[in-house]
Design a protein around this motif. Sequence first.
Motif, PDB file in Angstrom:
ATOM      1  N   ALA A  85       0.829  -1.206   0.000  1.00 19.21           N
ATOM      2  CA  ALA A  85       0.000   0.000   0.000  1.00 19.21           C
ATOM      3  C   ALA A  85       0.866   1.260   0.000  1.00 19.21           C
ATOM      4  N   LEU A  86       2.114   1.115   0.410  1.00 19.45           N
ATOM      5  CA  LEU A  86       2.997   2.276   0.542  1.00 19.45           C
ATOM      6  C   LEU A  86       3.951   2.427  -0.632  1.00 19.45           C
ATOM      7  N   ILE A  87       3.894   1.463  -1.553  1.00 22.61           N
ATOM      8  CA  ILE A  87       4.831   1.473  -2.667  1.00 22.61           C
ATOM      9  C   ILE A  87       4.172   2.145  -3.872  1.00 22.61           C
ATOM     10  N   THR A  92       6.524   4.990 -10.461  1.00 22.57           N
ATOM     11  CA  THR A  92       6.051   6.379 -10.423  1.00 22.57           C
ATOM     12  C   THR A  92       6.999   7.210  -9.548  1.00 22.57           C
ATOM     13  N   PRO A  93       7.462   8.342 -10.051  1.00 20.27           N
ATOM     14  CA  PRO A  93       8.378   9.138  -9.238  1.00 20.27           C
ATOM     15  C   PRO A  93       7.673   9.730  -8.019  1.00 20.27           C
ATOM     16  N   ALA A 148      14.245  -0.856  -2.405  1.00 20.00           N
ATOM     17  CA  ALA A 148      15.345  -0.631  -3.354  1.00 20.00           C
ATOM     18  C   ALA A 148      14.802  -0.096  -4.677  1.00 20.00           C
ATOM     19  N   ASP A 149      13.650  -0.631  -5.122  1.00 23.05           N
ATOM     20  CA  ASP A 149      13.048  -0.149  -6.373  1.00 23.05           C
ATOM     21  C   ASP A 149      12.681   1.326  -6.288  1.00 23.05           C
ATOM     22  N   ARG A 152      15.847   3.360  -6.408  1.00 22.58           N
ATOM     23  CA  ARG A 152      16.416   3.401  -7.762  1.00 22.58           C
ATOM     24  C   ARG A 152      15.655   4.372  -8.644  1.00 22.58           C
ATOM     25  N   THR A 153      14.318   4.351  -8.540  1.00 18.14           N
ATOM     26  CA  THR A 153      13.493   5.205  -9.383  1.00 18.14           C
ATOM     27  C   THR A 153      13.667   6.682  -9.039  1.00 18.14           C
ATOM     28  N   ASN A 154      13.931   6.959  -7.772  1.00 19.36           N
ATOM     29  CA  ASN A 154      13.806   8.346  -7.327  1.00 19.36           C
ATOM     30  C   ASN A 154      15.101   9.045  -6.928  1.00 19.36           C
TER      31      ASN A 154
END
Lengths: 207, 207
Positions: A85-87, A92-93, A148-149, A152-154
């Motif tokens: 729910a928090l991801i 999405t940035p 980690a994802d 990496r994205t942000n």
Amino acid sequence: MSTDRPAARRRYAARMPLEERREELLDAALRVLARDGYGQLTISAIAAEAGVTRPVVYDAYGGIDPLLHALLDRTQERATAAALALIPAGGTPVDLDRWLLEAADGLLRAVEADPETWRPVLVLTDGAPPAVRERIESTLVLLRGFVADVLRTNLDPETDLDVEVVAHSLVALVQEFARLLLAKPDEYPKERLLAAYAGMLALRRRT
Amino acid sequence: MSTDRPAARRRYAARMPLEERREELLDAALRVLARDGYGQLTISAIAAEAGVTRPVVYDAYGGIDPLLHALLDRTQERATAAALALIPAGGTPVDLDRWLLEAADGLLRAVEADPETWRPVLVLTDGAPPAVRERIESTLVLLRGFVADVLRTNLDPETDLDVEVVAHSLVALVQEFARLLLAKPDEYPKERLLAAYAGMLALRRRT
């Protein structure tokens, strides 16, 4: 549903759809765990806690191992749902600082709302069977992968950060907070933990 | 020291001053723990591991409980000494970022240099007797107190930070690093962990 034989009914425990009975037994198992630890988690103890006879437990689960696995499944589903729910969806940035705070807040809120689910996972692991430890570890692996994802994205691409170790660190930190919240809720309420965490994140801006 | 009765001497194990014998037995106990866990830590197992007879162990320690307590004392002394070596004397001001790095480096070096001492404390705590858990917790309380003192002495007075929670966080972080180092030294060597930790600290300056 009324009946004209209440005494007979009590002997076999209140009738209940199987799914409902199973949930009730898992809740009873959690109460036994929270009170007496893994070493005392037996069919008899669970039956006594739920106010039913041992055969009722055997009818629902067949034994202590399937019951324990069902409990692990339910806990892992809840923990994973709380984490998911928090991801942010598919890369999405997000504002990373804000997300770090909201994610910690969300997980601590889940712990606070349902301490009996989390205590046997985060605090009461002494004497837990290997299956429990393996399940906890696999949930942590999943959680670290999510974190980690997001990192990496942000993260600024020029920020040369070891996201895997940072994810380990963040998950360990939230685990420690959750343990403090469960062990000493009066001394370490969620608000205090989050304020300290926000203070640590804010240090970046102030120095 | 030569003798004309080597066979007789071997029967009673090599003669050794008591202090030296005790150290040897504690080292043997650590090897048993690392290999087989707390559940297998018996006088017989320790005697076999040290290559002596059971009476030799009883002569040195009187039983498994005094031996375990001696082991806890030695481990706690070593852990505390390793921690104290990193604490600036009596509120001496330090460069906080630098100290945070040096302290983590020093503790991980201690773990790397003596993994058999640290493994039963940081990783192999399953099935540990309550005395072990209490000792670990009291050492952690001590360690957090040191860290909180250093933070109090060195943080900008205007920085309104909950040093107690931050100390909890830092100790939990170094514990997690030490566990990674002990569990997967090839995947998480000390250098990788410290580089990631330095990266997290450096983020402050870059943003």
